[in-house]
Design a protein around this motif. Sequence first.
Motif, PDB file in Angstrom:
ATOM      1  N   TYR A   1       0.806  -1.217   0.000  1.00  0.00           N
ATOM      2  CA  TYR A   1       0.000   0.000   0.000  1.00  0.00           C
ATOM      3  C   TYR A   1       0.844   1.274   0.000  1.00  0.00           C
ATOM      4  O   TYR A   1       0.299   2.362  -0.178  1.00  0.00           O
ATOM      5  N   ASP A   2       2.146   1.148   0.180  1.00  0.00           N
ATOM      6  CA  ASP A   2       3.006   2.329   0.068  1.00  0.00           C
ATOM      7  C   ASP A   2       3.342   2.654  -1.383  1.00  0.00           C
ATOM      8  O   ASP A   2       3.843   3.733  -1.682  1.00  0.00           O
ATOM      9  N   THR A   3       3.091   1.711  -2.287  1.00  0.00           N
ATOM     10  CA  THR A   3       3.329   1.962  -3.710  1.00  0.00           C
ATOM     11  C   THR A   3       2.067   1.799  -4.550  1.00  0.00           C
ATOM     12  O   THR A   3       2.016   2.249  -5.687  1.00  0.00           O
TER      13      THR A   3
ATOM     14  N   TYR B   1      -2.721   3.657  -2.284  1.00  0.00           N
ATOM     15  CA  TYR B   1      -2.855   4.635  -1.208  1.00  0.00           C
ATOM     16  C   TYR B   1      -3.413   5.970  -1.687  1.00  0.00           C
ATOM     17  O   TYR B   1      -4.160   6.640  -0.949  1.00  0.00           O
ATOM     18  N   GLN B   2      -3.082   6.381  -2.916  1.00  0.00           N
ATOM     19  CA  GLN B   2      -3.538   7.687  -3.406  1.00  0.00           C
ATOM     20  C   GLN B   2      -5.045   7.724  -3.619  1.00  0.00           C
ATOM     21  O   GLN B   2      -5.672   8.762  -3.425  1.00  0.00           O
ATOM     22  N   ASP B   3      -5.626   6.596  -4.010  1.00  0.00           N
ATOM     23  CA  ASP B   3      -7.049   6.548  -4.336  1.00  0.00           C
ATOM     24  C   ASP B   3      -7.888   5.839  -3.281  1.00  0.00           C
ATOM     25  O   ASP B   3      -9.116   5.801  -3.401  1.00  0.00           O
TER      26      ASP B   3
ATOM     27  N   LEU C   1     -11.158   2.755  -9.654  1.00  0.00           N
ATOM     28  CA  LEU C   1      -9.951   3.108  -8.892  1.00  0.00           C
ATOM     29  C   LEU C   1      -9.193   1.864  -8.427  1.00  0.00           C
ATOM     30  O   LEU C   1      -8.047   1.972  -7.986  1.00  0.00           O
ATOM     31  N   ARG C   2      -9.847   0.715  -8.477  1.00  0.00           N
ATOM     32  CA  ARG C   2      -9.229  -0.596  -8.181  1.00  0.00           C
ATOM     33  C   ARG C   2      -8.609  -0.640  -6.788  1.00  0.00           C
ATOM     34  O   ARG C   2      -7.470  -1.104  -6.605  1.00  0.00           O
TER      35      ARG C   2
END
Length: 253
Positions: free
Chosen positions: A6-8, A11-13, A206-207
């Motif tokens: 989740y750090d790559t 996380y943004q979406d 957004l998956r």
Amino acid sequence: MRRIDYDTEQYQDYARGRALNERQLQTWISAFEGVLPERRPLTGLDVGSGTGRYTPALARTFGPVTGVEPSVRMREIAQERSAHPDVRYLAGSAEDLPVPSGSADYALLFLSWHHVQDKPRAVRELARVLKPGGRLLLRANFSDHHPRPWWLAHFPRGYEADAALFQPLHEVIAMFTSQGWRVSGFRTVVEPSPGTRADMLERLRLRTLSFFAQLTPDELEIGFRRLEEAVAADPGAPAPVFAEPLLTLERRE
């Protein structure tokens, strides 16, 4: 199951893709109220708290809450989104909880159990941090008690690939009861609709669900094409609801 970093990824979406409206949030808070002690305050843990979907609401309803999340990026977003004085976020996981023994009245794992790598260790660690009689609220999917959301049918191997992420219910219960826990209750909760089918499609694009990481690019392309065609037939129809499992376990005295 392919592990998600989740750090790559996501996380943004994640906050947008997994957002809850007020009716949805209150439905879950009411379900938690029904299985937790009436006294206040209660000290809670939100294990796998992500971007803090539930943590502030838990604090407003029950008392101080520690969100435990291994992803740095997810914790950063949660901290930016929450200004509640009784909420804090710490690095950790279900297998390594950064709180003292016997310090929590309850712990919530909301759709995070399938991410736990060492489940027997997590069972012991959760028992360590809960007070005697403390409750574990396990909102998890189970391969034999699967909600089967409407949109899965449009993806190749949809139900099969999603169910493969999860353990059967009896296996989860056996894992906990063999370590001294007892089952306090099992029920399903019908979460209100998140909006229209078109709204749901935009979120799915957004998956931010673990399911999508298990499919091949071709399966994703086929599935979204089918789903878009189905939604286009009636985009304003309410997204169907379904029953979601909630298992409550109690730490023995």
